[in-house]
Design a protein around this motif. Structure first.
Motif, mmCIF file in Angstrom:
data_model
loop_
_atom_site.group_PDB
_atom_site.id
_atom_site.type_symbol
_atom_site.label_atom_id
_atom_site.label_comp_id
_atom_site.label_asym_id
_atom_site.label_seq_id
_atom_site.Cartn_x
_atom_site.Cartn_y
_atom_site.Cartn_z
ATOM 1 N N SER A 46 -5.571 -6.042 4.375
ATOM 2 C CA SER A 46 -4.254 -5.986 3.777
ATOM 3 C C SER A 46 -4.414 -7.514 2.786
ATOM 4 C CB SER A 46 -3.339 -6.441 4.447
ATOM 5 O OG SER A 46 -3.328 -7.827 5.299
ATOM 6 N N GLN A 47 -5.613 -8.264 3.271
ATOM 7 C CA GLN A 47 -5.740 -9.486 2.396
ATOM 8 C C GLN A 47 -6.773 -9.394 1.340
ATOM 9 O OE1 GLN A 47 -6.869 -11.978 5.811
ATOM 10 N NE2 GLN A 47 -4.775 -12.670 6.124
ATOM 11 N N THR A 48 -7.685 -8.501 1.508
ATOM 12 C CA THR A 48 -8.586 -8.337 0.507
ATOM 13 C C THR A 48 -8.484 -7.216 -0.506
ATOM 14 O OG1 THR A 48 -9.896 -7.033 1.912
ATOM 15 C CG2 THR A 48 -10.554 -9.469 1.984
ATOM 16 N N CYS A 49 -7.846 -6.270 -0.199
ATOM 17 C CA CYS A 49 -7.736 -4.832 -1.055
ATOM 18 C C CYS A 49 -6.676 -4.900 -1.857
ATOM 19 C CB CYS A 49 -7.823 -3.662 -0.032
ATOM 20 S SG CYS A 49 -9.188 -3.359 0.735
ATOM 21 N N ILE A 50 -5.240 -5.686 -1.454
ATOM 22 C CA ILE A 50 -4.337 -5.713 -2.162
ATOM 23 C C ILE A 50 -4.426 -6.735 -3.327
ATOM 24 C CG2 ILE A 50 -1.540 -5.690 -2.159
ATOM 25 C CD1 ILE A 50 -1.612 -4.737 0.484
ATOM 26 N N ARG A 51 -4.359 -6.234 -4.699
ATOM 27 C CA ARG A 51 -4.450 -7.234 -5.765
ATOM 28 C C ARG A 51 -3.454 -6.922 -6.923
ATOM 29 N NH1 ARG A 51 -9.802 -5.067 -4.636
ATOM 30 N NH2 ARG A 51 -11.213 -6.545 -3.701
ATOM 31 N N ARG A 52 -3.201 -5.988 -6.991
ATOM 32 C CA ARG A 52 -2.368 -5.754 -8.236
ATOM 33 C C ARG A 52 -0.690 -5.054 -7.684
ATOM 34 N NH1 ARG A 52 -5.188 -0.803 -10.516
ATOM 35 N NH2 ARG A 52 -3.160 -0.338 -11.405
ATOM 36 N N GLY A 53 -0.791 -4.528 -6.541
ATOM 37 C CA GLY A 53 0.332 -3.705 -6.032
ATOM 38 C C GLY A 53 0.739 -2.570 -6.411
ATOM 39 N N ALA A 54 -0.265 -1.826 -7.140
ATOM 40 C CA ALA A 54 -0.266 -0.578 -7.506
ATOM 41 C C ALA A 54 -0.430 0.429 -6.278
ATOM 42 C CB ALA A 54 -1.442 -0.239 -8.536
ATOM 43 N N VAL A 55 0.529 1.510 -6.258
ATOM 44 C CA VAL A 55 0.697 2.361 -5.191
ATOM 45 C C VAL A 55 0.224 3.740 -5.642
ATOM 46 C CG1 VAL A 55 2.454 3.191 -3.367
ATOM 47 C CG2 VAL A 55 2.534 0.913 -4.223
ATOM 48 N N GLU A 145 2.783 7.243 16.883
ATOM 49 C CA GLU A 145 3.246 6.116 17.466
ATOM 50 C C GLU A 145 2.307 4.843 17.224
ATOM 51 O OE1 GLU A 145 3.788 7.394 21.485
ATOM 52 O OE2 GLU A 145 5.648 8.767 21.037
ATOM 53 N N ARG A 146 1.152 5.043 17.150
ATOM 54 C CA ARG A 146 0.266 3.878 16.765
ATOM 55 C C ARG A 146 0.297 3.547 15.350
ATOM 56 N NH1 ARG A 146 -4.079 2.207 14.439
ATOM 57 N NH2 ARG A 146 -5.775 0.825 15.569
ATOM 58 N N GLY A 147 0.239 4.400 14.579
ATOM 59 C CA GLY A 147 0.251 4.327 13.191
ATOM 60 C C GLY A 147 -1.080 4.007 12.639
ATOM 61 N N ILE A 148 -1.401 4.513 11.268
ATOM 62 C CA ILE A 148 -2.701 4.201 10.830
ATOM 63 C C ILE A 148 -2.644 3.348 9.316
ATOM 64 C CG2 ILE A 148 -4.712 5.526 9.824
ATOM 65 C CD1 ILE A 148 -3.398 7.976 11.203
ATOM 66 N N ALA A 149 -3.441 2.301 9.581
ATOM 67 C CA ALA A 149 -3.347 1.136 8.698
ATOM 68 C C ALA A 149 -4.757 0.590 8.437
ATOM 69 C CB ALA A 149 -2.416 0.291 8.476
ATOM 70 N N GLY A 150 -5.428 0.459 7.052
ATOM 71 C CA GLY A 150 -6.914 -0.093 7.267
ATOM 72 C C GLY A 150 -7.116 -0.160 5.948
ATOM 73 N N ARG A 151 -8.501 -0.290 5.761
ATOM 74 C CA ARG A 151 -9.225 -0.081 4.368
ATOM 75 C C ARG A 151 -9.811 1.170 4.230
ATOM 76 N NH1 ARG A 151 -15.039 -0.878 2.819
ATOM 77 N NH2 ARG A 151 -15.272 -1.780 0.786
ATOM 78 N N ASP A 197 -13.782 1.693 8.370
ATOM 79 C CA ASP A 197 -13.160 2.340 6.948
ATOM 80 C C ASP A 197 -12.649 3.788 7.014
ATOM 81 O OD1 ASP A 197 -13.655 0.100 5.237
ATOM 82 O OD2 ASP A 197 -15.670 0.821 4.737
ATOM 83 N N ILE A 198 -11.612 4.051 6.561
ATOM 84 C CA ILE A 198 -11.042 5.540 6.263
ATOM 85 C C ILE A 198 -12.008 5.919 4.962
ATOM 86 C CG2 ILE A 198 -9.568 7.123 5.721
ATOM 87 C CD1 ILE A 198 -8.524 4.021 7.062
ATOM 88 N N LEU A 199 -12.767 7.084 5.139
ATOM 89 C CA LEU A 199 -13.773 7.303 4.253
ATOM 90 C C LEU A 199 -13.089 8.629 3.476
ATOM 91 C CD1 LEU A 199 -16.383 7.697 2.552
ATOM 92 C CD2 LEU A 199 -17.265 9.206 4.399
ATOM 93 N N MET A 200 -12.667 8.689 2.233
ATOM 94 C CA MET A 200 -12.320 9.596 1.275
ATOM 95 C C MET A 200 -13.256 10.184 0.376
ATOM 96 S SD MET A 200 -8.296 8.267 0.713
ATOM 97 C CE MET A 200 -8.732 6.891 -0.293
ATOM 98 N N GLY A 296 -13.046 0.326 -11.896
ATOM 99 C CA GLY A 296 -14.262 0.178 -11.082
ATOM 100 C C GLY A 296 -14.111 -0.262 -9.603
ATOM 101 N N VAL A 297 -12.535 -0.152 -9.313
ATOM 102 C CA VAL A 297 -12.392 -0.636 -7.780
ATOM 103 C C VAL A 297 -12.116 0.723 -6.738
ATOM 104 C CG1 VAL A 297 -10.598 -1.735 -6.379
ATOM 105 C CG2 VAL A 297 -11.362 -2.693 -8.595
ATOM 106 N N TYR A 298 -12.982 0.740 -6.015
ATOM 107 C CA TYR A 298 -12.907 1.967 -4.906
ATOM 108 C C TYR A 298 -12.557 1.707 -3.320
ATOM 109 C CZ TYR A 298 -14.918 4.584 -8.863
ATOM 110 O OH TYR A 298 -14.780 5.404 -9.985
ATOM 111 N N GLU A 299 -11.794 0.336 -3.341
ATOM 112 C CA GLU A 299 -11.512 0.164 -1.957
ATOM 113 C C GLU A 299 -9.965 -0.180 -1.854
ATOM 114 O OE1 GLU A 299 -13.182 -3.635 -0.422
ATOM 115 O OE2 GLU A 299 -12.073 -4.651 -2.025
ATOM 116 N N TYR A 300 -9.145 0.209 -1.113
ATOM 117 C CA TYR A 300 -7.777 0.228 -0.926
ATOM 118 C C TYR A 300 -7.227 -0.294 0.434
ATOM 119 C CZ TYR A 300 -9.509 3.709 -4.093
ATOM 120 O OH TYR A 300 -10.526 4.326 -4.883
ATOM 121 N N PHE A 301 -6.023 -0.718 0.301
ATOM 122 C CA PHE A 301 -5.260 -0.741 1.544
ATOM 123 C C PHE A 301 -4.472 0.671 1.862
ATOM 124 C CE2 PHE A 301 -1.678 -1.946 4.380
ATOM 125 C CZ PHE A 301 -2.303 -2.509 5.401
ATOM 126 N N PHE A 302 -4.958 1.259 2.981
ATOM 127 C CA PHE A 302 -4.499 2.481 3.203
ATOM 128 C C PHE A 302 -3.382 2.408 4.404
ATOM 129 C CE2 PHE A 302 -4.964 6.369 6.006
ATOM 130 C CZ PHE A 302 -5.059 7.175 4.916
#
Length: 323
Positions: A46-55, A145-151, A197-200, A296-302
């Motif tokens: 959350s601290q490193t991947c969110i730079r613009r706020g684009a969703v 119930e756990r929720g999924i969030a990460g890079r 990581d979640i690999l897409m 050129g940015v391929y990492e995201y908060f997911f």
């Protein structure tokens, strides 16, 4: 265990089938590799991947593709007057809603470890089939119930292929994407993998479906469709496990190439049944990929909020990436 086992150290108990992760997170675990998404890793993402706020939403339309692959049912959407206030309110009713007809997480109930005929963590078929012996083991409600969030990181294989070969990729042709190719795409995009990581993976299949007319699209929707995907083999399994991915997802039919050549040696059997790793399929990655190609940015908060359905097998991902 005091140290996370390597692929060569699996299984952790000789009573389990070879190369399975049963018991790694405890014999009662229902989450598998989602356990890699620790609070520390989520916070860092959350601290490193969110730079613009684009969703960027990753769900495809519930009606797509039409018809669904593997002869799955098409959703029937009915809008009805709310019985309490017939002239002021409406309700939705979804008939024939197969959670695996469009964008989806294959949950851990979807596919067993083929050779042993047991599901992840030695769960029995009878635990899942409705009946007197059914339990809640591995239901999608556990991850909901756990929720999924990460890079998350995206490997845009389709764009890389076009650049390398000077032609567009045909995602409806069976082709095995190797670990070496995945690493080359990552290097080309300056992607450095991190644990959890979640690999897409983008192959261009969803957008290719949208470009085909109805009759042409139907030709691709036989009971055993054909498409490009990751190669099902020990090199892939080792790479995925050693990278400590929390989950994998793609815009194609099964993440791996289909049709499967050997059910015993498939990513579905090894990831879902062996590792306890959920598989995302038919994720809509076009807007995200286009934006990443520009900056050129391929990492995201997911984030992903699966349906909280008790004993569920699968779920729409309800996923978004934030840049």
């Amino acid at each position: 265990m005091t140290q996370f086992p390597s692929y060569d150290e699996l299984p952790i108990d000789p009573k389990y089938p070879p190369k399975t992760a049963w018991g790694v997170w405890g014999v009662d675990d229902n989450l598998g590799t989602l356990n890699h998404l620790t609070e520390e890793r989520v916070l860092k993402a959350s601290q490193t991947c969110i730079r613009r706020g684009a969703v960027f939403p990753l769900n495809w339309k519930l009606e797509a593709p039409q018809p669904p692959f593997h002869n799955r049912s098409e959703i029937d959407h009915q809008i009805v007057r709310c019985s309490a206030m017939k002239d002021r309110m409406f309700d939705d009713i979804y008939q024939n809603f197969n959670t695996q007809s469009s964008s989806q997480w294959d949950g851990l109930r979807h596919c067993c470890h083929w050779k042993s005929k047991q599901f992840y963590n030695n769960v029995n078929f009878s635990d899942i089939e409705p009946g007197a012996d059914a339990t809640d083991r591995l239901g999608v409600h556990h991850m909901a119930e756990r929720g999924i969030a990460g890079r998350a990181v995206l490997l845009d294989y389709a764009r890389w292929w076009a650049k390398q070969r000077g032609q567009e990729l045909n995602p409806f042709k069976r082709y095995n994407i190797t670990v070496d190719e995945l690493e080359r795409v990552a290097k080309d995009q300056n992607v450095i993998f991190q644990e959890g990581d979640i690999l897409m993976l983008r192959t261009g299949l969803t957008v290719a479906c949208e470009k085909l007319a109805g009759e042409q699209l139907c030709q691709q929707h036989t009971p055993n469709p054909e498409c490009i995907g990751v190669k099902a083999c020990e090199e892939t399994y080792r790479w995925v496990w050693e990278k400590k991915f929390a989950a994998v997802a793609s815009d194609n039919i099964a993440f791996e190439a289909v049709p499967f050549l050997d059910d015993n040696d498939s990513c579905h059997s090894q990831f879902l049944g062996g590792f306890g790793m959920i598989i995302g399929e038919l994720f809509y990655l076009e807007a995200l990929a286009d934006d990443s190609a520009r900056d050129g940015v391929y990492e995201y908060f997911f984030t992903s909020a699966p349906l909280n359905k008790y004993q569920g097998v699968a779920s729409p991902p309800n996923a978004i990436c934030i840049k």
